[in-house]
Design an enzyme around this catalytic site. Sequence first.
Site, PDB file in Angstrom:
ATOM      1  N   GLY A 144      25.057  55.639  36.265  1.00 30.55           N
ATOM      2  CA  GLY A 144      24.787  56.043  34.890  1.00 30.55           C
ATOM      3  C   GLY A 144      26.084  56.262  34.132  1.00 30.55           C
ATOM      4  N   GLY A 145      26.504  57.508  34.041  1.00 33.90           N
ATOM      5  CA  GLY A 145      27.671  57.898  33.233  1.00 33.90           C
ATOM      6  C   GLY A 145      28.904  57.030  33.471  1.00 33.90           C
ATOM      7  N   GLU A 200      14.117  59.723  34.586  1.00 34.80           N
ATOM      8  CA  GLU A 200      14.052  60.168  33.185  1.00 34.80           C
ATOM      9  C   GLU A 200      12.814  59.588  32.485  1.00 34.80           C
ATOM     10  OE1 GLU A 200      18.047  59.005  32.209  1.00 34.80           O
ATOM     11  OE2 GLU A 200      18.775  60.600  33.534  1.00 34.80           O
ATOM     12  N   SER A 238      25.406  60.388  40.213  1.00 35.55           N
ATOM     13  CA  SER A 238      26.801  60.848  40.196  1.00 35.55           C
ATOM     14  C   SER A 238      27.747  59.980  41.026  1.00 35.55           C
ATOM     15  CB  SER A 238      26.885  62.321  40.622  1.00 35.55           C
ATOM     16  OG  SER A 238      26.186  63.142  39.699  1.00 35.55           O
ATOM     17  N   GLU A 281      17.495  57.693  44.027  1.00 30.61           N
ATOM     18  CA  GLU A 281      18.216  58.560  43.103  1.00 30.61           C
ATOM     19  C   GLU A 281      17.654  59.980  43.184  1.00 30.61           C
ATOM     20  OE1 GLU A 281      20.222  56.181  39.799  1.00 30.61           O
ATOM     21  OE2 GLU A 281      18.204  56.586  39.112  1.00 30.61           O
ATOM     22  N   ASN A 305      23.511  51.643  34.357  1.00 29.65           N
ATOM     23  CA  ASN A 305      22.403  52.048  33.496  1.00 29.65           C
ATOM     24  C   ASN A 305      22.997  52.841  32.334  1.00 29.65           C
ATOM     25  OD1 ASN A 305      20.156  53.185  32.329  1.00 29.65           O
ATOM     26  ND2 ASN A 305      19.622  54.491  34.081  1.00 29.65           N
ATOM     27  N   TRP A 306      23.035  52.193  31.176  1.00 26.87           N
ATOM     28  CA  TRP A 306      23.665  52.857  30.016  1.00 26.87           C
ATOM     29  C   TRP A 306      22.752  53.911  29.390  1.00 26.87           C
ATOM     30  CZ3 TRP A 306      26.914  49.018  26.500  1.00 26.87           C
ATOM     31  CH2 TRP A 306      28.024  48.590  27.233  1.00 26.87           C
ATOM     32  N   LYS A 307      21.487  53.918  29.788  1.00 26.16           N
ATOM     33  CA  LYS A 307      20.521  54.881  29.215  1.00 26.16           C
ATOM     34  C   LYS A 307      20.511  54.764  27.688  1.00 26.16           C
ATOM     35  CE  LYS A 307      21.159  57.646  33.307  1.00 26.16           C
ATOM     36  NZ  LYS A 307      21.125  58.939  33.954  1.00 26.16           N
ATOM     37  N   HIS A 357      12.533  55.071  36.534  1.00 25.61           N
ATOM     38  CA  HIS A 357      13.678  55.993  36.559  1.00 25.61           C
ATOM     39  C   HIS A 357      13.163  57.419  36.359  1.00 25.61           C
ATOM     40  CE1 HIS A 357      17.307  58.089  35.331  1.00 25.61           C
ATOM     41  NE2 HIS A 357      17.973  57.126  35.924  1.00 25.61           N
ATOM     42  N   GLY A 417      23.537  62.771  36.867  1.00 23.05           N
ATOM     43  CA  GLY A 417      24.272  63.358  35.752  1.00 23.05           C
ATOM     44  C   GLY A 417      24.796  64.760  36.007  1.00 23.05           C
TER      45      GLY A 417
HETATM   46  P1  PGA Z   1      24.533  59.185  36.822  1.00 19.03           P
HETATM   47  O1  PGA Z   1      23.108  58.519  36.561  1.00 19.03           O
HETATM   48  O2  PGA Z   1      25.384  58.135  37.524  1.00 19.03           O
HETATM   49  O3  PGA Z   1      25.051  59.517  35.457  1.00 19.03           O
HETATM   50  O4  PGA Z   1      24.332  60.377  37.683  1.00 19.03           O
HETATM   51  C1  PGA Z   1      22.518  57.660  37.505  1.00 19.03           C
HETATM   52  C2  PGA Z   1      21.196  57.160  37.003  1.00 19.03           C
HETATM   53  O5  PGA Z   1      20.454  57.930  36.394  1.00 19.03           O
HETATM   54  O6  PGA Z   1      20.856  55.970  37.205  1.00 19.03           O
END
Ligand code: PGA
Length: 250
Positions: A231-232, A97, A210, A165, A11-13, A95, A171
Amino acid sequence: MTATRKLAAGNWKMNGTAASLVEIEKLLETHPEPGCEMLICPPATLIAQTAWRCRDKHLKIGGQDCHWESAGAHTGDISAAMLADAGASYVILGHSERRSDHGETDIEVAVKTRAAWGAGLAAVVCVGETERQRDLGTTLVVVGGQLDTSLPEGCTAGNLVVAYEPVWAIGTGRTPTLAEIAEVHDFIRAALERRFGAEGAGVRILYGGSVKPSNAAEIFAVSNVDGALVGGASLKAADFGAIVDALSAA
Ligand code: PGA
């Protein structure tokens, strides 16, 4: 669950411009035949380009959200049909966010999930507790409630992926213990089986929050963990590729 059914999803956000396409190229180069399914969900601006590049490759492309209607007066929104038209085969929904930035509710997630299916997309529905909810001991109640309301009738192993999640792990570099991950994933599996029977037994349950090359293998060894939503660490092909390798070996 066979190895090829496992899913490594990135997930590149709100990250990535045309310059980031080099990471897609690297991933295709280093992982032409991955031992698991690979999915990258770039920002909407890059979906058509990346999907075209990956059309005959083992890398699927997905969206990060969609509207519940297929077209209409919704400035700034993107429909599931548009994502499919651009070449996406998945869409992330609910998600945390989206839930916190845009006030998205479980009911909206359910309606969006139906819209995704209507356009031929598989939905990656996210659930997870906040730190306060975990401290209060309500994790399973929260996750159970999210599953009940966010998942419409008709979920199958092919049209749904659930991502667990924990909000506090996204993050932050912090992760639950392996026992805590197992507890929630086993709980989600039981809930899916209760409601959707054999189809629920086949729905993939991803862990997200993470995940990185250094902790991927131990997380993938946990019961009912069928992959990760990353994510990251999905932004760099080298890191995401290492996670794909760990999942392929699990
Ligand atoms: P993260 O994000 O791997 O940067 O913790 C995961 C996500 O929000 O899907």
